[in-house]
Scaffold this active site. Structure first.
Site, PDB file in Angstrom:
ATOM      1  N   SER A 174       0.847  -1.189   0.000  1.00  0.00           N
ATOM      2  CA  SER A 174       0.000   0.000   0.000  1.00  0.00           C
ATOM      3  C   SER A 174       0.883   1.239   0.000  1.00  0.00           C
ATOM      4  O   SER A 174       2.109   1.142  -0.124  1.00  0.00           O
ATOM      5  CB  SER A 174      -0.892  -0.035   1.245  1.00  0.00           C
ATOM      6  OG  SER A 174      -1.860   0.978   1.190  1.00  0.00           O
ATOM      7  N   ASN A 175       0.281   2.383   0.139  1.00  0.00           N
ATOM      8  CA  ASN A 175       0.989   3.658   0.266  1.00  0.00           C
ATOM      9  C   ASN A 175       0.616   4.282   1.594  1.00  0.00           C
ATOM     10  O   ASN A 175      -0.497   4.066   2.081  1.00  0.00           O
ATOM     11  CB  ASN A 175       0.513   4.633  -0.821  1.00  0.00           C
ATOM     12  CG  ASN A 175       1.234   4.445  -2.122  1.00  0.00           C
ATOM     13  OD1 ASN A 175       2.386   4.039  -2.165  1.00  0.00           O
ATOM     14  ND2 ASN A 175       0.553   4.756  -3.198  1.00  0.00           N
TER      15      ASN A 175
END
Ligand code: C5P
Length: 212
Positions: free
Chosen positions: A24-25
């Site tokens: 993810s970020n």
């Protein structure tokens, strides 16, 4: 004046490797949700397409919860032709695992190689395919988070993704209620130091409204 419709993407996307792990970020979703709340307060119809966050939008906001970039693209595509403004605030994961394991991958002490495939660029694919649609939003806002050459990189993205405005900031803003950023339009650059995201949201939306 006819009520304006704004579509906002927010938060990170999650690209699952197995049932418990994902890539993810870093993104809290605060900027996107603040934009959504402010647009709602300004009397616009708001559609918020969001990746996983801890935030809860107001009941007036049409809320579509997604997880992966592909899901976000599908949801955004549905509303893109019907909106006046598109604000692409999501921190979309640029890659996803090539293979999803149905079972939790067991650790065995050896290095694990993950093959990653590029994800679709949501904003770019929407602007590229707008000819298929009856219309496209009149104003498109994007965000750029950069650790180097902030303005030059943001300007290149603005041109490539056919944005009308880009908000360029650095990773310090992740999760914070404040940010330092440059707001760039085709005519001007405005710089802000440690500005509350709520104040920035009001400025972005009022600059957008006067350009419609
Ligand atoms: O990741 P990047 O810096 O290229 O993001 C610039 C803009 O493009 C942002 O507004 C972001 O929401 C959007 N984007 C997207 N889909 C991606 C990557 C970025 O819509 N896969």
């Amino acid at each position: 004046m006819k009520k304006k419709t704004v579509l906002i993407t927010a938060g990170p996307t999650r690209e699952y490797i197995d049932p418990v792990r994902y890539i993810s970020n870093g993104s809290s979703g605060k900027m996107g949700y603040t934009l959504a709340e402010e647009a709602d307060r300004m009397g616009m119809d708001v559609i918020l397409v969001s990746g996983p966050t801890n935030l809860v939008p107001s009941r007036d906001i049409k809320f579509i919860r997604v997880s992966s970039a592909k899901e976000m693209l599908t949801a955004a595509k549905k509303y893109f032709p019907k909106c006046d403004i598109f604000i692409s605030c999501a921190a979309v994961s640029d890659y996803r695992p090539a293979k999803y394991s149905l079972e939790k991958i067991k650790k065995n002490g050896s290095p694990l190689n993950l093959k990653l495939l590029p994800n679709p660029d949501i904003l770019l694919s929407l602007v590229k395919s707008f000819k298929q649609f009856r219309s496209r939003p009149k104003f498109i806002v994007g965000f750029a988070l950069e650790t180097e050459n902030l303005i030059a990189n943001a300007l290149a993205k603005m041109k490539n993704k056919r944005m009308d405005m880009i908000v360029a900031n650095n990773p310090d803003s992740i999760g914070s209620v404040r940010t330092s950023c440059a707001l760039i339009t085709k005519e001007k650059i405005m710089r802000f130091q440690n500005i509350p995201k709520i104040r920035l949201a009001k400025i972005i939306l009022s600059e957008t409204i006067i350009s419609l």
